[in-house]
Design a protein around this motif. Structure first.
Motif, PDB file in Angstrom:
ATOM      1  N   PRO A   1      -9.028  -0.783 -11.496  1.00 35.40           N
ATOM      2  CA  PRO A   1      -8.520  -2.112 -11.104  1.00 35.40           C
ATOM      3  C   PRO A   1      -7.354  -2.541 -11.989  1.00 35.40           C
ATOM      4  CG  PRO A   1     -10.528  -2.344 -12.385  1.00 35.40           C
ATOM      5  CD  PRO A   1     -10.290  -0.865 -12.237  1.00 35.40           C
ATOM      6  N   ILE A   2      -6.483  -3.360 -11.435  1.00 30.97           N
ATOM      7  CA  ILE A   2      -5.329  -3.899 -12.159  1.00 30.97           C
ATOM      8  C   ILE A   2      -5.367  -5.415 -12.037  1.00 30.97           C
ATOM      9  CG2 ILE A   2      -2.807  -4.021 -12.244  1.00 30.97           C
ATOM     10  CD1 ILE A   2      -2.813  -1.273 -10.851  1.00 30.97           C
ATOM     11  N   ARG A   3      -5.140  -6.083 -13.144  1.00 34.35           N
ATOM     12  CA  ARG A   3      -5.023  -7.544 -13.127  1.00 34.35           C
ATOM     13  C   ARG A   3      -3.967  -7.919 -14.168  1.00 34.35           C
ATOM     14  NH1 ARG A   3      -8.112 -11.837 -11.171  1.00 34.35           N
ATOM     15  NH2 ARG A   3      -9.542 -10.314 -10.286  1.00 34.35           N
TER      16      ARG A   3
ATOM     17  N   GLU B   1      -3.307   6.786  -4.471  1.00 37.24           N
ATOM     18  CA  GLU B   1      -2.972   5.624  -3.651  1.00 37.24           C
ATOM     19  C   GLU B   1      -3.009   4.412  -4.565  1.00 37.24           C
ATOM     20  OE1 GLU B   1      -4.880   6.809   0.707  1.00 37.24           O
ATOM     21  OE2 GLU B   1      -5.727   5.165  -0.466  1.00 37.24           O
ATOM     22  N   PHE B   2      -2.019   3.531  -4.392  1.00 33.93           N
ATOM     23  CA  PHE B   2      -2.156   2.276  -5.116  1.00 33.93           C
ATOM     24  C   PHE B   2      -1.884   1.110  -4.182  1.00 33.93           C
ATOM     25  CE2 PHE B   2       2.167   3.709  -6.019  1.00 33.93           C
ATOM     26  CZ  PHE B   2       2.937   2.565  -5.873  1.00 33.93           C
TER      27      PHE B   2
ATOM     28  N   LYS C   1       0.862  -1.184   0.000  1.00 34.75           N
ATOM     29  CA  LYS C   1       0.000   0.000   0.000  1.00 34.75           C
ATOM     30  C   LYS C   1       0.897   1.232   0.000  1.00 34.75           C
ATOM     31  CE  LYS C   1      -3.781  -2.157   2.598  1.00 34.75           C
ATOM     32  NZ  LYS C   1      -4.606  -2.103   3.820  1.00 34.75           N
ATOM     33  N   MET C   2       0.680   2.113  -0.954  1.00 35.88           N
ATOM     34  CA  MET C   2       1.510   3.306  -1.028  1.00 35.88           C
ATOM     35  C   MET C   2       0.680   4.520  -1.396  1.00 35.88           C
ATOM     36  SD  MET C   2       4.941   1.992  -2.962  1.00 35.88           S
ATOM     37  CE  MET C   2       5.864   3.410  -2.426  1.00 35.88           C
ATOM     38  N   GLU C   3       1.052   5.645  -0.815  1.00 36.44           N
ATOM     39  CA  GLU C   3       0.484   6.938  -1.209  1.00 36.44           C
ATOM     40  C   GLU C   3       1.604   7.703  -1.904  1.00 36.44           C
ATOM     41  OE1 GLU C   3      -1.325   9.208   1.843  1.00 36.44           O
ATOM     42  OE2 GLU C   3      -2.278   7.484   2.794  1.00 36.44           O
ATOM     43  N   VAL C   4       1.342   8.135  -3.109  1.00 39.57           N
ATOM     44  CA  VAL C   4       2.357   8.893  -3.829  1.00 39.57           C
ATOM     45  C   VAL C   4       1.733  10.165  -4.378  1.00 39.57           C
ATOM     46  CG1 VAL C   4       3.696   6.852  -4.438  1.00 39.57           C
ATOM     47  CG2 VAL C   4       1.934   7.661  -5.984  1.00 39.57           C
ATOM     48  N   GLY C   5       2.560  11.154  -4.582  1.00 38.02           N
ATOM     49  CA  GLY C   5       1.971  12.380  -5.103  1.00 38.02           C
ATOM     50  C   GLY C   5       2.961  13.494  -5.331  1.00 38.02           C
ATOM     51  N   ILE C   6       2.469  14.522  -5.974  1.00 43.81           N
ATOM     52  CA  ILE C   6       3.188  15.777  -6.161  1.00 43.81           C
ATOM     53  C   ILE C   6       2.373  16.831  -5.442  1.00 43.81           C
ATOM     54  CG2 ILE C   6       4.024  17.438  -7.869  1.00 43.81           C
ATOM     55  CD1 ILE C   6       3.919  15.045  -9.881  1.00 43.81           C
ATOM     56  N   GLU C   7       3.009  17.558  -4.564  1.00 40.74           N
ATOM     57  CA  GLU C   7       2.290  18.461  -3.657  1.00 40.74           C
ATOM     58  C   GLU C   7       1.355  19.406  -4.418  1.00 40.74           C
ATOM     59  OE1 GLU C   7       3.308  21.279   0.197  1.00 40.74           O
ATOM     60  OE2 GLU C   7       4.918  20.364  -0.956  1.00 40.74           O
ATOM     61  N   ASP C   8       0.086  19.410  -3.985  1.00 42.00           N
ATOM     62  CA  ASP C   8      -0.969  20.275  -4.526  1.00 42.00           C
ATOM     63  C   ASP C   8      -1.290  20.012  -6.005  1.00 42.00           C
ATOM     64  OD1 ASP C   8      -1.225  21.587  -2.088  1.00 42.00           O
ATOM     65  OD2 ASP C   8       0.360  23.025  -2.600  1.00 42.00           O
TER      66      ASP C   8
ATOM     67  N   LYS D   1      -5.338  -2.083  -7.223  1.00 42.62           N
ATOM     68  CA  LYS D   1      -6.255  -0.973  -7.482  1.00 42.62           C
ATOM     69  C   LYS D   1      -5.521   0.336  -7.320  1.00 42.62           C
ATOM     70  CE  LYS D   1     -11.194  -1.621  -6.972  1.00 42.62           C
ATOM     71  NZ  LYS D   1     -12.366  -1.591  -6.108  1.00 42.62           N
ATOM     72  N   ILE D   2      -5.895   1.318  -8.131  1.00 45.15           N
ATOM     73  CA  ILE D   2      -5.315   2.654  -8.032  1.00 45.15           C
ATOM     74  C   ILE D   2      -6.442   3.650  -7.766  1.00 45.15           C
ATOM     75  CG2 ILE D   2      -4.117   4.471  -9.290  1.00 45.15           C
ATOM     76  CD1 ILE D   2      -2.560   2.353 -10.714  1.00 45.15           C
ATOM     77  N   TYR D   3      -6.258   4.479  -6.742  1.00 43.68           N
ATOM     78  CA  TYR D   3      -7.265   5.477  -6.359  1.00 43.68           C
ATOM     79  C   TYR D   3      -6.705   6.874  -6.629  1.00 43.68           C
ATOM     80  CZ  TYR D   3      -8.951   1.471  -3.634  1.00 43.68           C
ATOM     81  OH  TYR D   3      -9.385   0.223  -3.250  1.00 43.68           O
ATOM     82  N   PHE D   4      -7.496   7.709  -7.279  1.00 39.31           N
ATOM     83  CA  PHE D   4      -7.092   9.093  -7.544  1.00 39.31           C
ATOM     84  C   PHE D   4      -7.778  10.000  -6.529  1.00 39.31           C
ATOM     85  CE2 PHE D   4      -6.432   6.859 -11.457  1.00 39.31           C
ATOM     86  CZ  PHE D   4      -5.254   7.392 -11.956  1.00 39.31           C
TER      87      PHE D   4
END
Length: 330
Positions: free
Chosen positions: A245-247, A175-176, A163-170, A192-195
């Protein structure tokens, strides 16, 4: 006329006892060709016959002894003169003397330790082979027979999800999540990838599987990255709150188990690489290592020791982490 037997020569053939029933496995050679070789596992006995056939019947062949070796070695392509042997077993088949006719010799290497998987890479090769040699005063007569070794593992007890949260500030916050961090070679990666925040215009998104081969030590370390697979997740702009979703099925790709610090000579690691491309062709990516292992079709008693060793090679856990997405403009 043959002088001291030097005019005579011989052909050598190595035949395994279970050649008709033993399974074969495809393996890639240095030039990229795929050939089939007899398949062995750690702890299995290697036995067979060495046939020495005289080329000129009636002439004697003087020799300094006949032997067969079982060898496991690592060859680094930038250091081709040196072969690093991690297994070296020898059986003497005949004492120095002479052969007056063709002869067959039996051999057996019992419960041979084969700790590593056969591997042919960009900068390194790990191979196992039998070598039969008729020793002679001027030039030996020898024959090699390559085999392939697969390392089997038991199902890892700890196999937490990633489980990871990644991003560019603002600008971007996603999350994927992947269902686990350790996969067997015919497994399926489910995720799964969440925007959560989307303020840049993303036009394309994919997941790559990257193989990283590392050879050498200290200042002589070489890294080779190879993209094994590309999986398109989306083509178009995502919106806030969207999940994808990813498979990804692994069986269709050529991969080996993860290899870590093999005989202190090389490593092979695999990474999932999440890539986002915006409308200005800027690339944003984040890598996460995964562990690959080989699942045995049949549980063999002789495998238990090797499987225990292999399972100990699994490293690390995948605790949730927060990190910045790397950006690269092209």
């Amino acid at each position: 006329m043959s002088f001291f037997g030097f005019g005579q020569s011989a052909d050598i053939d190595i035949v395994l006892n279970d050649a008709e029933t033993r399974k074969k496995a495809e393996h890639k050679s240095e030039d990229g060709r795929k050939d089939k070789y007899f398949l062995f596992y750690d702890g299995e006995t290697v036995s067979g016959k060495v046939n020495v056939t005289l080329k000129y019947p009636g002439k004697r062949l003087e020799h300094n002894g006949i032997k067969i070796e079982f060898i496991g070695q690592i060859e680094l392509y930038y250091d081709r003169g040196n072969h690093h042997e991690f297994v070296s077993l020898v059986k003497d088949l005949a004492r120095p003397g002479e052969l007056t006719q063709s002869q067959t010799f039996d051999f057996e290497f019992t419960h041979v330790e084969k700790p590593y998987e056969s591997y042919t890479g960009q900068n390194v090769k790990l191979r196992y082979f039998l070598r039969a040699t008729v020793g002679r005063r001027l030039n030996d007569i020898s024959k090699e027979l390559d085999i392939v070794v697969h390392t089997l593992s038991t199902y890892p007890e700890l196999n937490s999800s990633i489980k990871m949260e990644v991003g560019i500030e603002d600008c971007l916050h996603i999350e994927f999540e992947y269902n686990k961090s350790k996969y067997h070679l015919k497994d399926v990666i489910v995720g799964k990838i969440y925007f959560l925040l989307v303020r840049i215009k993303i036009k394309h998104m994919e997941i790559d599987i990257i193989k990283r081969e590392t050879t050498g030590t200290g200042p002589n370390v070489y890294h080779e990255n190879d993209t094994i697979a590309k999986y398109e997740i989306m083509d178009g702009a995502p919106v806030r709150g969207e999940s994808i979703p990813i498979r990804l099925f692994l069986a269709g790709y050529e991969m080996t188990p993860t290899m870590r610090d093999i005989n202190k000579k090389f490593s092979v690691r695999y990474y999932l690489n999440l890539v986002l491309i915006d409308e200005e062709e800027r690339r944003y990516f984040k890598q996460q290592e995964i562990t690959l292992w080989r699942k045995g079709d049949i549980v063999r008693k002789s495998m238990s020791h090797q499987a225990a060793i292999a399972s100990q090679r699994f490293e690390g856990s995948s605790n949730p982490e927060r990190s910045q997405l790397s950006a690269k403009s092209e």
